[in-house]
Design a protein around this motif. Structure first.
Motif, PDB file in Angstrom:
ATOM      1  N   ARG A   1     -30.213  50.783  -3.281  1.00  0.00           N
ATOM      2  CA  ARG A   1     -30.552  50.436  -4.667  1.00  0.00           C
ATOM      3  C   ARG A   1     -29.456  50.989  -5.566  1.00  0.00           C
ATOM      4  O   ARG A   1     -29.466  52.162  -5.937  1.00  0.00           O
ATOM      5  CB  ARG A   1     -31.911  51.026  -5.052  1.00  0.00           C
ATOM      6  CG  ARG A   1     -33.078  50.495  -4.247  1.00  0.00           C
ATOM      7  CD  ARG A   1     -33.474  49.097  -4.684  1.00  0.00           C
ATOM      8  NE  ARG A   1     -34.053  49.098  -6.021  1.00  0.00           N
ATOM      9  CZ  ARG A   1     -34.280  47.985  -6.726  1.00  0.00           C
ATOM     10  NH1 ARG A   1     -33.945  46.814  -6.235  1.00  0.00           N
ATOM     11  NH2 ARG A   1     -34.829  48.053  -7.919  1.00  0.00           N
TER      12      ARG A   1
ATOM     13  N   SER B   1     -30.174  47.386  -8.347  1.00  0.00           N
ATOM     14  CA  SER B   1     -31.385  47.628  -9.132  1.00  0.00           C
ATOM     15  C   SER B   1     -31.238  47.019 -10.517  1.00  0.00           C
ATOM     16  O   SER B   1     -32.190  46.465 -11.075  1.00  0.00           O
ATOM     17  CB  SER B   1     -31.657  49.130  -9.244  1.00  0.00           C
ATOM     18  OG  SER B   1     -30.569  49.799  -9.875  1.00  0.00           O
TER      19      SER B   1
ATOM     20  N   ALA C   1     -34.606  53.353 -16.958  1.00  0.00           N
ATOM     21  CA  ALA C   1     -35.656  53.206 -15.950  1.00  0.00           C
ATOM     22  C   ALA C   1     -35.074  52.684 -14.643  1.00  0.00           C
ATOM     23  O   ALA C   1     -35.441  53.142 -13.554  1.00  0.00           O
ATOM     24  CB  ALA C   1     -36.745  52.269 -16.467  1.00  0.00           C
ATOM     25  N   ALA C   2     -34.152  51.735 -14.734  1.00  0.00           N
ATOM     26  CA  ALA C   2     -33.524  51.196 -13.529  1.00  0.00           C
ATOM     27  C   ALA C   2     -32.656  52.247 -12.849  1.00  0.00           C
ATOM     28  O   ALA C   2     -32.629  52.346 -11.617  1.00  0.00           O
ATOM     29  CB  ALA C   2     -32.689  49.970 -13.886  1.00  0.00           C
TER      30      ALA C   2
ATOM     31  N   ASP D   1     -34.581  54.584 -10.774  1.00  0.00           N
ATOM     32  CA  ASP D   1     -35.109  53.951  -9.569  1.00  0.00           C
ATOM     33  C   ASP D   1     -34.001  53.616  -8.572  1.00  0.00           C
ATOM     34  O   ASP D   1     -34.226  52.876  -7.620  1.00  0.00           O
ATOM     35  CB  ASP D   1     -35.874  52.677  -9.958  1.00  0.00           C
ATOM     36  CG  ASP D   1     -36.670  52.093  -8.807  1.00  0.00           C
ATOM     37  OD1 ASP D   1     -37.281  52.874  -8.057  1.00  0.00           O
ATOM     38  OD2 ASP D   1     -36.669  50.853  -8.654  1.00  0.00           O
ATOM     39  N   SER D   2     -32.806  54.156  -8.795  1.00  0.00           N
ATOM     40  CA  SER D   2     -31.649  53.829  -7.965  1.00  0.00           C
ATOM     41  C   SER D   2     -31.231  55.022  -7.116  1.00  0.00           C
ATOM     42  O   SER D   2     -31.495  56.171  -7.471  1.00  0.00           O
ATOM     43  CB  SER D   2     -30.475  53.401  -8.857  1.00  0.00           C
ATOM     44  OG  SER D   2     -30.840  52.323  -9.696  1.00  0.00           O
ATOM     45  N   ASP D   3     -30.564  54.729  -5.996  1.00  0.00           N
ATOM     46  CA  ASP D   3     -30.078  55.829  -5.159  1.00  0.00           C
ATOM     47  C   ASP D   3     -28.567  56.006  -5.248  1.00  0.00           C
ATOM     48  O   ASP D   3     -27.994  56.867  -4.580  1.00  0.00           O
ATOM     49  CB  ASP D   3     -30.514  55.648  -3.700  1.00  0.00           C
ATOM     50  CG  ASP D   3     -29.959  54.385  -3.049  1.00  0.00           C
ATOM     51  OD1 ASP D   3     -29.264  53.610  -3.732  1.00  0.00           O
ATOM     52  OD2 ASP D   3     -30.224  54.184  -1.847  1.00  0.00           O
TER      53      ASP D   3
END
Length: 282
Positions: A26, A105, A215-216, A219-221
């Protein structure tokens, strides 16, 4: 800069970048002007992050000075056709392919040219807005830029025949031209000032746009910066937030970035070439 970034020798750079992308599921992608130079749209800064030309017009000058608006819209009338004709290049297509693989993402772009969308990317936030829309600063009415172009030409016959090199903001490098007679249409709905629907220097990025990108990122790695020096704080802060959260950051760009000390990997290579493996596997 981390040891990994320092160890990425130029000959190994594309392979190092590919390995970074392959091991993350992501990826939050942030792009800048370097993505669109291959499409004929100039960038703003040199390899040291310094301005190549005069700084772009500020929000305060545009809103407060008729002469500034006349100069901008006259230059825009001349430059718009070439900006509109720009087509996505290998960088845009490679990132669209990465999205198709399910690894993006969000693609947060600092560009206002919509070339990522033209290449097929869908998960895109235009951080600094879009140049193909004109906004009324009075009533918030939006008008397609192509329609406004026709009105500009009708009010200023002959200007469309002037020739000049395209500038990064979609306007043109007109020299030794008198702008005081240039007529700018007002909003047909309320009579307000019309401005490109982009974020100027001195103007704030809409909060909801920043929050959606935050927010994205959360949620990312991983974070991947492509074609940006991150000299503008509105983009640089995402690298700060990623680093603070322990999210590894890779940058593919030519020259210095403001985030060099935050990077896990820095690749100084032609962006389209370095991302070519994505197009090959699409």
């Amino acid at each position: 800069m981390s040891a990994l970034a320092a160890a990425a020798a130029p000959a190994q750079a594309p392979a190092a970048l590919q390995a970074f992308i392959e091991r993350h599921a992501r990826i939050f992608v942030l792009t800048g002007a370097g993505c669109s130079t291959g499409s004929g749209i100039p960038d703003y800064r040199d390899a040291d992050g310094q301005w190549k030309r005069a700084q772009p017009v500020t929000y305060q000058a545009f809103m407060g000075e008729l002469a500034t608006r006349q100069r901008y819209w006259a230059r825009s009338l001349v430059g718009w056709p070439r900006f509109l004709a720009a087509q996505p290049n290998g960088v845009h297509h490679a990132l669209a392919a990465l999205e198709q693989r399910g690894q993006i993402s969000l693609l947060l772009t600092q560009n206002v040219d919509r070339l990522h969308q033209a290449a097929g990317s869908r998960e895109v936030v235009d951080l600094h807005g879009r140049l193909d829309v004109v906004r009324c600063m009075g009533c918030e009415r939006r008008t397609p830029r192509v329609e406004f172009q026709a009105e500009l030409i009708a009010r200023n016959p002959g200007w469309e025949r002037l020739e000049a090199g395209i500038a990064p903001d979609g306007d043109a490098d007109l020299e030794d031209v008198e702008f005081s007679s240039f007529v700018i249409p007002a909003c047909s709905h309320c009579g307000g000032i019309l401005k490109p629907d982009v974020v100027y220097f001195g103007e704030n990025v809409p909060r909801e746009r920043v929050q959606a990108a935050q927010a994205a990122l959360a949620d990312s790695d991983a974070m991947l910066v492509v074609g940006s020096s991150l000299m503008v704080y509105s983009g640089f802060r995402f690298a700060q937030w990623a680093h603070a959260a322990g999210t590894p950051i890779a940058a593919l760009t030519l020259g210095r970035t403001r985030a060099d000390d935050l990077l896990a990997l820095k690749v100084q290579h032609d962006c389209a070439e370095a991302l070519g493996f994505l197009r090959a596997s699409a």
